[in-house]
Enzyme design. Structure first.
Site, PDB file in Angstrom:
ATOM      1  N   HIS A  64       0.841  -1.206   0.000  1.00 20.47           N
ATOM      2  CA  HIS A  64       0.000   0.000   0.000  1.00 20.47           C
ATOM      3  C   HIS A  64       0.875   1.255   0.000  1.00 20.47           C
ATOM      4  O   HIS A  64       0.717   2.145  -0.848  1.00 20.47           O
ATOM      5  CB  HIS A  64      -0.912  -0.031   1.237  1.00 20.47           C
ATOM      6  N   GLU A  65       1.816   1.308   0.940  1.00 25.01           N
ATOM      7  CA  GLU A  65       2.657   2.502   1.057  1.00 25.01           C
ATOM      8  C   GLU A  65       3.592   2.631  -0.152  1.00 25.01           C
ATOM      9  O   GLU A  65       3.966   3.742  -0.543  1.00 25.01           O
ATOM     10  CB  GLU A  65       3.455   2.479   2.368  1.00 25.01           C
ATOM     11  N   HIS A  68       1.824   4.700  -2.682  1.00 23.57           N
ATOM     12  CA  HIS A  68       2.000   6.128  -2.391  1.00 23.57           C
ATOM     13  C   HIS A  68       3.397   6.586  -2.817  1.00 23.57           C
ATOM     14  O   HIS A  68       3.569   7.657  -3.400  1.00 23.57           O
ATOM     15  CB  HIS A  68       1.846   6.389  -0.891  1.00 23.57           C
ATOM     16  N   GLU A  96      -4.460   8.315  -2.786  1.00 27.67           N
ATOM     17  CA  GLU A  96      -5.059   7.066  -2.293  1.00 27.67           C
ATOM     18  C   GLU A  96      -5.307   6.105  -3.461  1.00 27.67           C
ATOM     19  O   GLU A  96      -5.222   4.888  -3.301  1.00 27.67           O
ATOM     20  CB  GLU A  96      -6.349   7.404  -1.526  1.00 27.67           C
TER      21      GLU A  96
END
Lengths: 494, 494
Positions: B262-263, B266, B292
């Site tokens: 997930h990160e 980003h 997001e």
């Protein structure tokens, strides 16, 4: 808001910027990925530019002209520090600051190449620019503060310290140390050989656990600081957040251990500064001489004492649990070995001052215009020969070894030796004031010592000059006597 | 220097401050010793104050009035961003900014106590102050920008996003998702039970090595970033220095692994922003919706796909080497399990929008003055019942679970759901533009995907609005269609 209140607010903001810069500097050396270096460099330069602009804004002049500290000694000392910092900042014209900063960046890079290639001539042109601009800057600051150019530089690292105070002290050292070193080496040569301490390899995790345990025991507050790893050990970080580093070598645990203790000495000073003044100039550490005195007091005076070794050897044996020789005697012999060498940062406490005296004499000559840069290697090697009896084989192990001059840090070196002398003088006074101090250390109780240092040095911060603080703590200004007595006692009598 | 040049220089200095604040924020969550919190807090407030002063100084007004970007689209977009940021900063009077900041600090502390004690009434007075001041601030910004108060808040997190664009999309979701969820749960209930993936415990060192290997494989540039540990995973740091975190649980490796992915989503966005504009407003990530979308595209669309699981399962088996069940099928079943729950941050991709719709509806009502704070718990629980069929047992698992409102982050929630929808829409378009994309992922080659994202999203930075960027990349504005099609395909057809 009074002018003084406005100044307090200004310097409190500068202190926030300093703290941010402190964490960013720690981060660069401990955490930052390599690809961020350029962007970080320009970001830090921006913050430093902002800091400078805030300090030299026209309002500051007005406030300083009108400010009244009202007679309270700390506020008066704070105002004095504000005036000094402001005077230094406005003395050097912006374009000169910028030119010097750029010259230092170029010269630092040239130095890395020149050192690796053992080629002083390759550094010469860039270093000459740094020297010329440093002399120009020193002249400007000196005129503003009524100081000689060299004193103006010195004052930047140790406010109030002057060449006139240093010269006789270093002359004494230069006179007394060479024969003393001869006696020590003779005595050491006749002692039986000493075996290894413990048994290599020394796992990093155990070295770290030992260092952490010991720094806390000595008094480091882990709730307001950290221990990490970097290429060169240092003490940095920010107010209330003092971060020290070391580096580990699994074949020898002593360098990392001694670095932790050294940096813990610096850290106790920073952690012991008065909280009420933490964002004001008067609340900062006094200067590099006292700072170095605190690290060397812990590393050289305490850690290499018989009392400490008696306490520490069994602790080490427990941490490493390797069945090696952890007798206090073996450890003590390793901690107090004297050997003249070429590299300043590896020197023992007996030979260290010779490295500094050499650099001090040469940098005062260069700043005074009495030594041309091209003659530096020869002059450097001659003085090392005089003081340590060594023939420097190449400039890499001679005048190219230190980063200070290429980085523009002229006037910094004497603080290292003054720190060593002051450490001896403070430690002697601490023992006079507290007869049970060494017995406490032998039990692993450092509070009598750290309490004394806290009262006499740490909590005085910048409320007085280095010389005043040392005089108040020991009855006399920093000198060579205690150090020479200490060296004779430890290396010729013990 | 032209007015535009002066603005570029100003925003470049602001960017240096932002980078410093980014590293300090990372440091606070990853490195800082607890005892430094108070001092760090006031230091950061000082830097933010300096930042604000620089931005709203009278000179900025003058430069903005005179600035001419000369027709170059990026410079024009940069100037537009400068005007927007300046207009927002000057719209809210200083005393209101300060009052809101203090109210949020108090309310955050009250929230921690209230959540632990499951006592919404205890939070009410402090939260009411935050809501009142947020409404006042939203009113002021809205008047300056010609927006409704809620749009003014939303615009702070996703510039250009408007309630009018969100409302129909969320209405579609609220209508379609509950029956869809019913079908999915029914289908899932009839599937055979699935065993454990691998064999616990999963040593932290191996989890970390796997995460590091995978993030680099996906495209994270380790020379310009780091992976560390923090209480809550995040992506932070600075330009050229993008730092992500995760947290490890030795009984289950999936949460840490998915957080790293997930990160990484980003981080790819941040690392892919155009270097030439890195210190200018136009060079920043567009907003929270696109941010997001990038994290959820990697975590939800890619990582939980069959293609990725086919690639990753044998890699995981190699890293953990524990003789457990590492079949792609078992892993896939774990990665795509759907279960309605009370906690938003633990929700799967099917039930997640319901949590957001609930919060969006309630916060628009509160900002609009149509829902009193004291009625919030009841309204919250009613909507969770409608959308997820759950009876919220207490406020701790209801309206007290999120920090956003107590922290003054009203208008932030919709970006989470819009990001999920946009992720599906972008991933669908990427596959249309590149028919070999899923096969490449199955081979562990992410470059067709990341190259597409780089061109369509990352390198456009803030040169266009979220809606424009999504339209250019996918042919239509952000909507629910791709997401709903994705959910049907993955959970009802596959």
């Amino acid at each position: 808001m009074t002018a003084f209140d406005s100044l307090e607010r200004l310097f409190s903001r500068l202190s926030a910027l300093d703290d941010a810069l402190g964490i960013l500097s720690w981060d660069r050396d401990v955490m930052m990925p390599g690809g961020a270096a350029e962007r970080r460099g320009s970001g830090v330069a921006t913050l430093e530019g902002l800091r400078h602009e805030l300090l030299v804004s026209p309002m500051t002049n007005e406030w300083l002209a009108k400010a009244d500290a009202g007679g309270d000694p700390w506020r008066e000392a704070d105002l004095k520090e504000m005036r000094r910092l402001h005077a230094r900042a406005v003395a050097v014209p912006g374009p000169l600051v910028e030119a010097l900063s750029k010259a230092c960046s170029r010269s630092e890079m040239a130095w890395r190449r020149a050192r690796d290639a053992d080629d002083f001539a390759a550094l010469l042109p860039d270093l000459q620019v740094v020297l010329d601009l440093t002399r120009e800057s020193a002249q400007a600051i000196g005129e503003a503060l009524g100081l000689s150019p060299y004193d103006a530089l010195l004052d930047g690292f140790d406010p109030g310290m002057r060449q006139a105070a240093i010269a006789p002290v270093f002359a004494t050292l230069a006179h007394d140390l060479p024969p003393l070193l001869g006696q020590i080496l003779e005595r050491q040569a006749s002692a039986p050989e000493v075996g290894m301490v413990g048994r290599a390899p020394f796992p990093v995790a155990r070295q770290e656990a030992l260092g952490r345990w010991m720094m806390e025991r000595v008094g480091f507050d882990m709730t307001r600081g950290r221990l990490d790893v970097s290429a060169h050990p240092f003490c940095g970080g920010a107010t209330s957040d003092v971060r020290i580093t070391t580096r580990y070598d699994e074949s020898d645990f002593l360098p990392a251990f001694l670095a932790v203790l050294h940096e813990t000495g610096h850290a106790l000073y920073e952690q012991g500064l008065p909280a009420a003044w933490q964002s004001q100039p008067v609340g900062r550490a006094r200067g590099m001489t006292l700072h170095e005195s605190q690290s060397l007091l812990i590393e050289m005076q305490v850690t290499r004492s018989r009392a400490f070794v008696d306490f520490a050897a069994p602790v080490m044996a427990r941490f490493f649990d390797d069945g090696g020789d952890w007798s206090p005697e073996t450890l003590y012999r390793h901690m107090t070995r004297v050997a003249p060498g070429f590299i300043r940062v590896d020197a023992d406490e007996v030979t260290y001052p010779a490295h500094i005296i050499t650099r001090y004499e040469l940098e005062t000559a260069m700043i005074g215009g009495n030594l041309a840069l091209r003659d530096l290697p020869e002059a450097f090697n001659a003085r090392i020969k005089d003081l340590l009896g060594l023939d420097v084989p190449d400039d890499r192990r001679g005048c190219l070894q230190d980063i200070h001059w290429p980085l523009g840090l002229w006037g910094y070196f004497p603080c290292y030796a003054l720190g060593a002398l002051t450490a001896a003088q403070l430690f002697e006074a601490a023992q006079k004031d507290n007869s049970g101090l060494m017995d406490a250390i032998r039990r692993g109780d450092f509070s009598p010592l750290t309490g004394w240092l806290h009262r006499t040095v740490h909590e005085r911060a910048s409320s007085a000059s280095t010389i005043e603080i040392v005089e108040d703590a020991t009855g006399r200004p920093p000198g060579a006597e205690s150090y020479l007595a200490h060296v004779r006692k430890r290396y010729l009598e013990d």
